[in-house]
Design a protein around this motif. Sequence first.
Motif, PDB file in Angstrom:
ATOM      1  N   VAL B 147      11.852  -2.942 -43.208  1.00 38.54           N
ATOM      2  CA  VAL B 147      11.442  -3.752 -42.057  1.00 38.54           C
ATOM      3  C   VAL B 147      11.620  -2.990 -40.756  1.00 38.54           C
ATOM      4  O   VAL B 147      10.774  -3.061 -39.866  1.00 38.54           O
ATOM      5  CB  VAL B 147      12.229  -5.082 -42.013  1.00 38.54           C
ATOM      6  N   ALA B 148      12.705  -2.232 -40.651  1.00 39.41           N
ATOM      7  CA  ALA B 148      13.009  -1.650 -39.347  1.00 39.41           C
ATOM      8  C   ALA B 148      12.721  -0.156 -39.260  1.00 39.41           C
ATOM      9  O   ALA B 148      12.408   0.345 -38.192  1.00 39.41           O
ATOM     10  CB  ALA B 148      14.483  -1.907 -39.003  1.00 39.41           C
ATOM     11  N   ILE B 149      12.819   0.581 -40.368  1.00 39.14           N
ATOM     12  CA  ILE B 149      12.729   2.038 -40.243  1.00 39.14           C
ATOM     13  C   ILE B 149      11.380   2.587 -40.680  1.00 39.14           C
ATOM     14  O   ILE B 149      10.722   3.310 -39.944  1.00 39.14           O
ATOM     15  CB  ILE B 149      13.872   2.710 -41.046  1.00 39.14           C
ATOM     16  N   LEU B 150      10.913   2.224 -41.898  1.00 38.07           N
ATOM     17  CA  LEU B 150       9.648   2.795 -42.378  1.00 38.07           C
ATOM     18  C   LEU B 150       8.465   2.531 -41.443  1.00 38.07           C
ATOM     19  O   LEU B 150       7.635   3.408 -41.259  1.00 38.07           O
ATOM     20  CB  LEU B 150       9.325   2.285 -43.792  1.00 38.07           C
ATOM     21  N   PRO B 151       8.369   1.328 -40.847  1.00 36.72           N
ATOM     22  CA  PRO B 151       7.242   1.121 -39.926  1.00 36.72           C
ATOM     23  C   PRO B 151       7.266   2.117 -38.777  1.00 36.72           C
ATOM     24  O   PRO B 151       6.228   2.583 -38.334  1.00 36.72           O
ATOM     25  CB  PRO B 151       7.454  -0.312 -39.424  1.00 36.72           C
ATOM     26  N   ILE B 152       8.459   2.471 -38.318  1.00 35.14           N
ATOM     27  CA  ILE B 152       8.553   3.435 -37.225  1.00 35.14           C
ATOM     28  C   ILE B 152       8.136   4.815 -37.723  1.00 35.14           C
ATOM     29  O   ILE B 152       7.456   5.567 -37.052  1.00 35.14           O
ATOM     30  CB  ILE B 152       9.993   3.468 -36.659  1.00 35.14           C
ATOM     31  N   LEU B 153       8.544   5.134 -38.947  1.00 34.63           N
ATOM     32  CA  LEU B 153       8.167   6.432 -39.511  1.00 34.63           C
ATOM     33  C   LEU B 153       6.702   6.439 -39.948  1.00 34.63           C
ATOM     34  O   LEU B 153       6.118   7.495 -40.134  1.00 34.63           O
ATOM     35  CB  LEU B 153       9.071   6.767 -40.704  1.00 34.63           C
ATOM     36  N   GLY B 154       6.126   5.248 -40.145  1.00 36.43           N
ATOM     37  CA  GLY B 154       4.706   5.190 -40.490  1.00 36.43           C
ATOM     38  C   GLY B 154       4.415   5.509 -41.937  1.00 36.43           C
ATOM     39  O   GLY B 154       3.387   6.071 -42.265  1.00 36.43           O
ATOM     40  N   VAL B 155       5.318   5.147 -42.847  1.00 41.37           N
ATOM     41  CA  VAL B 155       5.133   5.486 -44.261  1.00 41.37           C
ATOM     42  C   VAL B 155       4.228   4.473 -44.969  1.00 41.37           C
ATOM     43  O   VAL B 155       4.439   3.271 -44.866  1.00 41.37           O
ATOM     44  CB  VAL B 155       6.489   5.561 -45.000  1.00 41.37           C
ATOM     45  N   GLY B 156       3.239   4.993 -45.687  1.00 38.66           N
ATOM     46  CA  GLY B 156       2.433   4.187 -46.602  1.00 38.66           C
ATOM     47  C   GLY B 156       1.717   3.010 -45.962  1.00 38.66           C
ATOM     48  O   GLY B 156       1.533   1.986 -46.592  1.00 38.66           O
TER      49      GLY B 156
END
Lengths: 485, 485
Positions: B147-156
């Motif tokens: 919820v908080a980290i992957l969206p910032i990293l833009g994964v998948g």
Amino acid sequence: MQIRAIIRIVGLLVMVFSSTMIIPAMVAAIYQDGAGRAFFGAFAICLVAGFLLWFPQRDQRKELKSKEGFLIVVLFWTVLGSVGALPFILSGTPDLSIAESFFESFSGLTTTGATVIVGIENLPKAILFYRQMLQWLGGMGIIVLAVAILPILGVGGMQLYRAEIPGPVKDKKMTPRIAETAKVLWYIYLFLTVACALAFWLAGMSLFDAIAHSFSTIAIGGFSTYDGSLGHFQSPLINTIAAVFLIISGVNFSLHFTAFSGRELSFKHYFQDPELRVFLGIQLVLTLICAMVLVGQNIYDSVGVAFDQAFFQAVSISTTAGFTTDSFSQWPLFLPVLLIFSSFIGGCAGSTGGGLKVIRVLLLSLQGVRELKRLVHPRAVYQIKIGNQALPDRVLEAVWGFFSAYALVFVVCMLALIALGMDELSAFSAVVACLNNLGPGLGEVALHYGEISDGSKWVLALAMLFGRLEVFTLLVLFTPTFWKS
Amino acid sequence: MQIRAIIRIVGLLVMVFSSTMIIPAMVAAIYQDGAGRAFFGAFAICLVAGFLLWFPQRDQRKELKSKEGFLIVVLFWTVLGSVGALPFILSGTPDLSIAESFFESFSGLTTTGATVIVGIENLPKAILFYRQMLQWLGGMGIIVLAVAILPILGVGGMQLYRAEIPGPVKDKKMTPRIAETAKVLWYIYLFLTVACALAFWLAGMSLFDAIAHSFSTIAIGGFSTYDGSLGHFQSPLINTIAAVFLIISGVNFSLHFTAFSGRELSFKHYFQDPELRVFLGIQLVLTLICAMVLVGQNIYDSVGVAFDQAFFQAVSISTTAGFTTDSFSQWPLFLPVLLIFSSFIGGCAGSTGGGLKVIRVLLLSLQGVRELKRLVHPRAVYQIKIGNQALPDRVLEAVWGFFSAYALVFVVCMLALIALGMDELSAFSAVVACLNNLGPGLGEVALHYGEISDGSKWVLALAMLFGRLEVFTLLVLFTPTFWKS
Ligand SMILES: [K+]
Ligand SMILES: [K+]
């Protein structure tokens, strides 16, 4: 939808197809094998049926729209697959049920090469010849379909090749352009078949076997006139010849087209084609992996034999031909599974090979790499290039759509087989083998498809059709949008 | 790359993680089960190791770039997975090898729930508790990650959610925003766990079992304190409670976040979420299919029991929890295979569920439908919409990249297992079960993973990690681009 104009074409097709029955009938006459009656019967039925379809619509010569192209392509394969089953139904040997006859016919015409028959060498020569011929005709059909028709219809990203095919300019009507391209492709296909037959014959096959196997080699079909497939001949030379011609047939025929259609023969463009390079690289890597394992585990007496087997088997499975030698099933499990996975890649687009096609897998991989780069540098712009050409997003999206439709059909067919009582492994490998138009599977279907239920045979015949028609061509007929006028 | 700043964070993490060892140590003290020493040992080792990592870089408090975020996320899971294996290594019961200890720890922390242990009920209570706690911590970790980290990293393609999460505005620095979001998520997670434990307890579980199973339910982990999994309790009520909480945990936690973070509780947005609707639809359809087959084939004495079993098992497998009842393995083969395939879809993005995630499968399907429409009307423009929002092509491409990377990792892991001597079916299902963070497989790994080779255990632990880190987060570390400064 101009239904009558379409029926007219189908009627013509069936009449033309009926004439092909005369050749096995002649083979039956030569060998006096008693199968002549079945082929004359099939010939008569086809001719009459075709005539009855054609005659009432004989004046409906209308230019067809691309939408109607889908319907014709699907009808081409389903109708010919169905009437192609007639000789199997009419002939007493082999004694096949309706479902089995359809399975064998579809397996032939889609160049899948899965068979329900055991004791192939005991069949009448005419039937043997007919099976091989079905594959050959199917192979020719798929070349024309993939090189000349699908790009126009825009299936699965193959509009990529639209611009590349020489010939009449784009805004001309569909039919004459297809006819012109098809003629050249036909000569190339015939030339390769003759060359392959000659090579097999010189390597020691009988003339009959040489012609029969040249048919199923150039079509990447995999039918053989022996239960033991090409392994029957126990000849490293024949194995190598088969592998070389499989590679040639696994190349995009628009490259062959370019080579033959100019004023003089040219070969330079082969080496510039990115898909071909990847295709050859795959063959090389697979051969080396197989050879290393075979040599390392001392499966064969000599290193030479191991390399010959590795080359033959790697090419045969990865191009989706499906020829085998008797020792293949005794290889360490890792290799058959690796090769069966490689059949998902298959041949180049516009070849007789099955699978997803090299170009699509290449595009998916490039896209995967691009995504990784984008993660590191989110603001940079990366373009996917094939050769010097930047790839439009539109094509990529079509390829992705193709990939997911392929996966969906795979899962649905596998579940259907399991619901019909097959075990997981057999179901899995049967769908891989049929959807990729490969042929041999694992488990219950490692040798032949004779033992599975009739329902399963229908499901698998459908899977072959989905694979051969690049999924979308068939799937589009199931959408409401297609039928709205 | 600010290596020292990253080491500082890892050191802190390990120190914090060491404190969690105290809880099972306390459990050991209560039940006097002799496992206390292992946990105190693990606590001490962790604390010292973390301190030694942290102390030299204690002043390296730098703002991290998103690139370094990938490394931290991967280190978080690998380092905690490794030190999490300590209690298994140190404790005499169960008597696990190094590979087995790592497998069990990774399986816990990634919420996979595959186990190498037979005779689970004979383990010390502290070990039982620890396994469940690992899943619970892993589940919490994955929520924050997704919820908080992957969206910032833009994964998948998960940048889709970037705009949707309320909280600090976008141009703020990364760390405080994550911390703020994480706190709210933590309260929600804790609340759900307490509610689930209460429900289990009221339904008749002992307090210990209720807490233990609430941990692995909310984490969609699937570990149990019994060999018989939830089936041990033979209670339709407990099955239903588990299924309901699994569904709640399979929902995107940013929806829960929205419900709890406003001034007052709101629920309307749940019903407007397209992913959630599809997710619930899948559960419904799977339950109905299972129930129909079970009732039709008279597998259970009453229709009520059949429905309870169908609901529980459909939800448990399709959300990738992997809880089972003893009768599941006797279902008609079609159902287990169907459910195992459905685990590829898994939970919603931003939930503790595994698999590809509902939203991605939804996007792929919409894209497939769009391709079909485009074939019929090549010039029309079709946009893919999620709710009212048109989807940027960029997101679609990321999802496709994800899908193909998933397929690639799947094939490579499966081939590796077969090369290590596993049969095809076990290898296939083991990779499905571990990559999707599901847990139970078929064949050799239907009940537990104790019998497979050590090499296979390492491969599968890696597969779990790939699945849990959405493939790309881990894969990106293997690219040269990542390491170029
Ligand atoms: K084939
Ligand atoms: K799980």
